[in-house]
Design an enzyme around this catalytic site. Structure first.
Site, PDB file in Angstrom:
ATOM      1  N   SER A  18       0.801  -1.222   0.000  1.00 27.65           N
ATOM      2  CA  SER A  18       0.000   0.000   0.000  1.00 27.65           C
ATOM      3  C   SER A  18       0.836   1.276   0.000  1.00 27.65           C
ATOM      4  O   SER A  18       0.494   2.227  -0.728  1.00 27.65           O
ATOM      5  CB  SER A  18      -0.961  -0.007   1.191  1.00 27.65           C
ATOM      6  N   LYS A  66     -10.381  -5.171  10.334  1.00 28.82           N
ATOM      7  CA  LYS A  66     -11.530  -4.664   9.587  1.00 28.82           C
ATOM      8  C   LYS A  66     -12.820  -4.650  10.411  1.00 28.82           C
ATOM      9  O   LYS A  66     -13.660  -3.764  10.243  1.00 28.82           O
ATOM     10  CB  LYS A  66     -11.709  -5.456   8.300  1.00 28.82           C
ATOM     11  N   ASP A  81     -21.772  -1.481   5.702  1.00 31.06           N
ATOM     12  CA  ASP A  81     -22.940  -1.980   6.421  1.00 31.06           C
ATOM     13  C   ASP A  81     -23.283  -3.403   6.012  1.00 31.06           C
ATOM     14  O   ASP A  81     -23.627  -4.245   6.852  1.00 31.06           O
ATOM     15  CB  ASP A  81     -24.142  -1.067   6.167  1.00 31.06           C
ATOM     16  N   ASN A  87     -12.350  -1.257   5.615  1.00 27.05           N
ATOM     17  CA  ASN A  87     -10.917  -1.250   5.329  1.00 27.05           C
ATOM     18  C   ASN A  87     -10.377   0.159   5.113  1.00 27.05           C
ATOM     19  O   ASN A  87      -9.205   0.333   4.803  1.00 27.05           O
ATOM     20  CB  ASN A  87     -10.592  -2.130   4.114  1.00 27.05           C
ATOM     21  N   ASP A 101     -13.049  -2.886  -0.623  1.00 29.74           N
ATOM     22  CA  ASP A 101     -12.718  -4.207  -1.164  1.00 29.74           C
ATOM     23  C   ASP A 101     -13.777  -4.673  -2.161  1.00 29.74           C
ATOM     24  O   ASP A 101     -13.459  -5.283  -3.185  1.00 29.74           O
ATOM     25  CB  ASP A 101     -12.595  -5.236  -0.040  1.00 29.74           C
ATOM     26  N   GLY A 126     -14.508 -17.026   5.199  1.00 33.26           N
ATOM     27  CA  GLY A 126     -13.926 -16.085   6.144  1.00 33.26           C
ATOM     28  C   GLY A 126     -14.358 -14.662   5.875  1.00 33.26           C
ATOM     29  O   GLY A 126     -15.329 -14.395   5.146  1.00 33.26           O
ATOM     30  N   TYR A 213      -2.262 -13.170  -4.179  1.00 34.22           N
ATOM     31  CA  TYR A 213      -1.408 -12.756  -5.302  1.00 34.22           C
ATOM     32  C   TYR A 213       0.078 -12.994  -5.040  1.00 34.22           C
ATOM     33  O   TYR A 213       0.909 -12.768  -5.935  1.00 34.22           O
ATOM     34  CB  TYR A 213      -1.622 -11.273  -5.627  1.00 34.22           C
ATOM     35  N   GLY A 233      -5.145 -11.552  -7.244  1.00 34.03           N
ATOM     36  CA  GLY A 233      -5.711 -10.499  -6.426  1.00 34.03           C
ATOM     37  C   GLY A 233      -5.024  -9.158  -6.552  1.00 34.03           C
ATOM     38  O   GLY A 233      -5.437  -8.193  -5.894  1.00 34.03           O
TER      39      GLY A 233
END
Length: 271
Positions: A18, A66, A81, A87, A101, A126, A213, A233
């Site tokens: 990031s 998160k 929501d 994130n 995401d 998950g 990824y 990803g």
């Protein structure tokens, strides 16, 4: 002038791309913002958030933060929501929470012409599976099958499907696999399924979008049937970051950045 600060928090965090993605974007946009990384775990999150001063614009949150970020947000967007996951936090007069995401997956799928879907399979139940389910619905899916080692964990996904108008079923990895248009794998990087399961998924899985990824190809992608697309990803990583920057600049993940095509090219170059 007060410095303008942002960061990505998570545990672990040293691997995060990031900072490079955001720095590349800020360079194109001419923003004098400092984006760093910080290792923060679930126990330390609330104290760390409370310790930020007015120089902070916002935060990117990765695992395992998160759900904590969702609780901390005073205002949340629709995707947050729906999924119960945040994130991205925008730190203004109130703490605004976003889930980028979902849009990151939608944008990555569209980039490969994978929209207007019908039947989708999600592998894993998950935290990321909720975002994958909403993204599948946004991309046109009307039927979603969740496959997981413990299908009882998918109860929340079945209920979410009802809210989205999508028929969601859950099953274990046992038994035969029916054909689908797209498989979205949400398993952690490095997860290796049994050979018979991977083969069954690959033979009947349509295109594969794997949120993992690194390393690439993933164990599942390596087993995918010849001639069917396998997408890493990295596209999700890129596009969710673009949406985060929209939030930090505009307060809205749907409002495009200035010269956004140039921004995306610069970000892609550092992946």
């Amino acid at each position: 002038m007060m410095p303008r600060q942002l960061a990505v928090w998570g545990d672990p965090i040293a691997h995060s791309k990031s900072p490079r993605l955001h720095a590349a974007a800020y360079g194109v946009l001419g923003l004098d913002w400092d984006y760093s990384r910080r290792q923060v775990d679930e126990v330390g999150f609330v104290e760390a958030l409370a310790g930020l001063d007015r120089s902070w614009i916002g935060l990117s949150l990765t695992m395992p933060l998160k759900e904590q970020a969702h609780r901390a947000a005073e205002v949340r967007d629709r995707y947050a929501d729906l999924t119960g996951a945040v994130n991205t936090l925008l730190l203004s007069d109130r703490i605004h929470g976003f889930n980028t995401d979902v849009g990151g997956i939608v944008d990555a799928l569209a980039e490969h012409g994978l929209d207007g879907l019908g039947r989708v399979r999600i592998v894993g139940a998950g935290a990321t599976a909720s975002s994958a389910l909403v993204a599948a619905a946004e991309s046109g899916a009307d039927t979603v099958e969740v496959r997981a080692r413990r299908p009882e964990r998918a109860k929340g996904l079945v209920e979410l499907g009802e809210r989205l108008g999508v028929a969601v079923t859950a099953a274990s990895f046992d038994g035969a696999f029916d054909g689908v248009d797209l498989t979205i794998a949400t398993l952690p990087s490095g997860t290796a399924l049994e050979e018979s399961v991977a083969a069954g998924l690959g033979d009947a899985g349509g295109a594969l979008f794997d949120v993992a990824y690194a390393p690439w190809p993933s164990a599942l992608a390596s087993r995918w049937s010849d001639g069917r697309p396998t997408i890493s990803g990295q596209g999700m990583l890129l596009h969710q970051a673009v949406r985060q920057i929209r939030v930090f600049l505009h307060g809205d993940q749907t409002v495009a950045l200035p010269s956004e095509a140039d921004v995306i090219r610069a970000m892609r170059a550092v992946l």
